[in-house]
Design an enzyme around this catalytic site. Structure first.
Site, PDB file in Angstrom:
ATOM      1  N   LYS A   1      13.481   0.424 -13.223  1.00 28.84           N
ATOM      2  CA  LYS A   1      12.537   1.356 -12.622  1.00 28.84           C
ATOM      3  C   LYS A   1      13.116   2.772 -12.715  1.00 28.84           C
ATOM      4  O   LYS A   1      14.266   3.005 -12.368  1.00 28.84           O
ATOM      5  CB  LYS A   1      12.297   0.970 -11.158  1.00 28.84           C
ATOM      6  CG  LYS A   1      11.050   1.589 -10.538  1.00 28.84           C
ATOM      7  CD  LYS A   1      10.748   0.972  -9.184  1.00 28.84           C
ATOM      8  CE  LYS A   1       9.459   1.524  -8.595  1.00 28.84           C
ATOM      9  NZ  LYS A   1       9.151   0.944  -7.267  1.00 28.84           N
TER      10      LYS A   1
ATOM     11  N   GLU B   1       0.975 -10.869   2.676  1.00 22.44           N
ATOM     12  CA  GLU B   1       0.355 -10.452   3.933  1.00 22.44           C
ATOM     13  C   GLU B   1      -0.114 -11.625   4.779  1.00 22.44           C
ATOM     14  O   GLU B   1       0.022 -11.613   6.017  1.00 22.44           O
ATOM     15  CB  GLU B   1      -0.818  -9.510   3.638  1.00 22.44           C
ATOM     16  CG  GLU B   1      -0.426  -8.197   3.004  1.00 22.44           C
ATOM     17  CD  GLU B   1      -0.345  -8.236   1.487  1.00 22.44           C
ATOM     18  OE1 GLU B   1      -0.117  -7.178   0.865  1.00 22.44           O
ATOM     19  OE2 GLU B   1      -0.523  -9.342   0.913  1.00 22.44           O
TER      20      GLU B   1
ATOM     21  N   ARG C   1      -6.162  -8.624   3.630  1.00 22.91           N
ATOM     22  CA  ARG C   1      -5.723  -9.837   2.935  1.00 22.91           C
ATOM     23  C   ARG C   1      -5.250 -10.904   3.925  1.00 22.91           C
ATOM     24  O   ARG C   1      -5.138 -12.072   3.558  1.00 22.91           O
ATOM     25  CB  ARG C   1      -4.603  -9.498   1.951  1.00 22.91           C
ATOM     26  CG  ARG C   1      -4.928  -8.320   1.057  1.00 22.91           C
ATOM     27  CD  ARG C   1      -3.880  -8.103  -0.010  1.00 22.91           C
ATOM     28  NE  ARG C   1      -4.222  -8.884  -1.198  1.00 22.91           N
ATOM     29  CZ  ARG C   1      -3.484  -8.901  -2.294  1.00 22.91           C
ATOM     30  NH1 ARG C   1      -2.353  -8.230  -2.352  1.00 22.91           N
ATOM     31  NH2 ARG C   1      -3.854  -9.615  -3.331  1.00 22.91           N
TER      32      ARG C   1
END
Length: 637
Positions: free
Chosen positions: A286, A370, A398
């Site tokens: 990243k 979640e 969610r």
């Protein structure tokens, strides 16, 4: 090449400038792809500096994006990006190069892939872990319609922790679907990846061998040719790993260096000749190619605009609501050992870094999961503890089934700190917290609060925590109003609103403004103007509670109110104003009512203030709407 600064002038990118469609990329010699990747990295650095936005993840997939569009016949072949944080290079290579500096701005490019923006954006995203399900649906649809095309899903390792990804992989094997999954493993989502799956990937990488494709197109196990990355020892992966993907039934290839564009092209071209469910494991970094982002991938997940033509006006320093939550969490934990804190991969965004360091044994980052986060809290509450779930409004959607069945139905003592409520500006409709009042206020046992400022947010969080049952505090993104924050924690009376302003009380008729959460402060400004402009009595009520609604104060005001106005940064349909309407109808109180809130449409990205203005929810818009409604109300008298 490693860059150390974000350029303020557009870089010279001759190869990239000639690519307005992936077909032009595919006409290049393979030896030119490294130059394309370098030019693309320079351009992403420049464009992100102009626009702000997601940063590190895009730098990490540049070589992978080039290889994908070089090898696959897009848009005929389908590329599905999970989450979409990493789709900027994809947008550049698919005809949107010159528009990229407009990304996340009003009338500019969307922050994430969007089907209405380009035929290359095959599936709209914003929430994680949907790509494999969508890709499987496309693959099976193509099989049914006898349309030969490759379907490729690019999924980050962080997104792989959500159950939906594994549900889709399981189903893909059941149907023996022709589906390619690219696992982009950078040991990160927004934060560092956690949990057993992260350890599994680390073990696969560290075992020193990989699954390659030989010249005959067969899978072969070979010693890893070169260790391009440091050992991921923080995952404690030292033993040789079994392979979860192979156990499920996917053909597995990798792990490959995700920044070696030549090897990626070789692998992808060979992979196209195979059938069935296939997974390619690539390891990327990243922030690749930009030294500060490589050193701090969390801090450089997203950046603000680097080029500011007009210096912003100085504003009174005020804490972010997420920081208010984080400080309250530490303070509450200091006086109650029963407090445990849970987040679904949003430690930094939810302001929990300090708590995680101060109370590591009481902090639970469950990764992008979640549903699990909500039910985990329910299980903790069953054992007499007091869990706090920090979650964004858009992500709590969610976990709705778990909120209903696992928490509220059992009346368990769980506190929800709901961040990013209302409009969220540049992230656009996928991240807007526009529906939480509606989906929560229909649930029995649940208390719902909305603070007018940062001090009230702190006290409401304490109120929710002290309440013996499920309770939620819903607060916006960004900074507060700059009010003084009381350190003492004081519980508010449940279901009790407060009158915060009364003007021209000598008049018989008045306008009663029932304001919720973030709209209280602008309504105070509006009331001052209305009182002078209309010569009318004006009362502003900070409603505080969406559920239970303060019905007593509404009934008391009704005796002298000629017009009720409800104001909320939430969808008008089924929102807090609707709760007021329901009470007035039930109590047979017949009064004109003006409900102000978000329209019944998905709102495209812009600055938060612009969005409020366009919706008529800034002070100017609220005042105009009330003046028009007042004139109509007078005609009815």
């Amino acid at each position: 090449m490693l860059y150390t600064e974000i350029p303020t002038q557009r870089p010279v990118t001759p190869l990239l400038n000639a690519i307005d469609h992936p077909q032009q990329l595919r006409q290049l010699d393979q030896s030119q792809l490294e130059q394309v990747a370098d030019e693309l990295r320079q351009y992403i650095l420049y464009a992100a500096g102009q626009s702000g936005g997601h940063f590190g993840a895009n730098l990490g997939v540049i070589e992978l994006t080039v290889a994908l569009h070089y090898c696959f016949n897009t848009p005929q072949d389908r590329l599905i990006w999970d989450v979409g944080h990493q789709a900027y290079p994809h947008k550049v290579l698919t005809g949107r190069r010159e528009q990229l500096p407009t990304i996340r701005s009003k009338n500019g490019l969307a922050a994430f892939p969007a089907r209405d923006e380009s035929e290359f954006d095959t599936f709209g995203v914003g929430h994680s872990s949907t790509a494999i399900s969508a890709g499987l649906g496309m693959s099976l649809a193509c099989r049914y319609q006898n349309k030969p095309r490759d379907v490729v899903c690019i999924v980050g390792d962080g997104a792989m922790t959500a159950g939906m990804a594994f549900e889709a992989m399981n189903d893909a094997v059941a149907h023996q679907a022709d589906l390619i999954v690219i696992l982009n493993d950078n040991d990160m989502s927004i934060s560092c990846s956690t949990g057993g799956f992260a350890k599994h990937l680390a073990a696969i990488w560290e075992q020193g061998q990989f699954v390659n494709i030989n010249a005959d197109g067969d899978a072969v196990i070979e010693p890893h040719p070169e260790w391009a990355y440091t050992s991921r020892l923080h995952q404690s992966a030292t033993q040789e790993a079994d392979n979860l993907f192979k156990a499920i039934g996917f053909e597995y290839f990798g792990p490959f260096d995700g920044h070696d564009v030549q090897q990626l092209v070789q692998v992808l071209n060979a992979l196209k000749q195979r059938k069935g469910p296939r997974l390619v494991h690539v390891y990327t970094k990243k922030g690749k190619g930009f030294a500060p982002a490589e050193a701090d991938p969390i801090g450089y997940h997203a950046i603000a605009k680097q080029v500011v033509l007009v210096a912003p006006a100085k504003k009174k320093s005020a804490p972010k609501y997420s920081d208010v939550f984080g400080q309250w969490l530490c303070d509450e934990a200091a006086q109650d050992s029963r407090l445990l804190a849970i987040t679904p991969a949003m430690c930094e965004g939810s302001g929990m870094v300090k708590f995680a360091k101060q109370y590591p044994e009481r902090f639970f980052d469950v990764a992008i999961a979640e549903q699990h986060a909500v039910t985990l809290a329910a299980g903790m509450a069953c054992e007499g503890l007091k869990p706090v779930v920090a979650i964004y409004s858009t992500f709590l959607q969610r976990g709705y089934d778990q909120l209903v069945h696992d928490v509220a139905l059992q009346n368990l003592d769980v506190t929800f700190g709901i961040d990013r409520a209302g409009l969220v500006g540049e992230d656009g409709p996928t991240h807007a917290g526009a529906y939480d009042y509606a989906y929560m206020r229909t649930i029995p046992n649940l208390v719902i609060m909305a603070p007018k400022d940062e001090n009230e947010c702190r006290q409401m969080l304490h109120t929710a925590y002290a309440y013996e049952g499920p309770a939620a505090v819903r607060y916006p993104r960004g900074v507060g109003a700059g009010v003084e924050i009381e350190q003492k924690l004081t519980a508010l009376p449940i279901g009790q609103a407060e009158i915060v302003l009364e003007l021209n009380s000598q008049y018989d008729d008045k306008i009663s403004i029932l304001a919720f959460g973030s709209r209280v402060m602008p309504c105070l400004k509006v009331a001052e103007s209305l009182a002078k402009q209309l010569d009318v009595a004006v009362t502003v009520v900070n409603m505080r509670f969406v559920k239970p609604l303060d019905e007593n104060i509404i009934q008391q005001l009704a005796a002298t109110t000629a017009l009720f106005v409800t104001v909320e940064e939430h969808a008008v349909m089924a929102g807090a104003g609707s709760a007021v309407n329901e009470y007035l109808a039930q109590a047979q109180i017949v009064k004109p009512v003006l409900n102000l809130g978000l329209p019944d449409s998905f709102l495209h990205q812009a600055e938060h203030a612009q969005m409020l203005h366009d919706c008529g929810l800034d002070a100017e818009g609220i005042e105009q709407s009330i003046v028009q409604a007042w004139k109509k109300a007078l005609q009815l008298v």
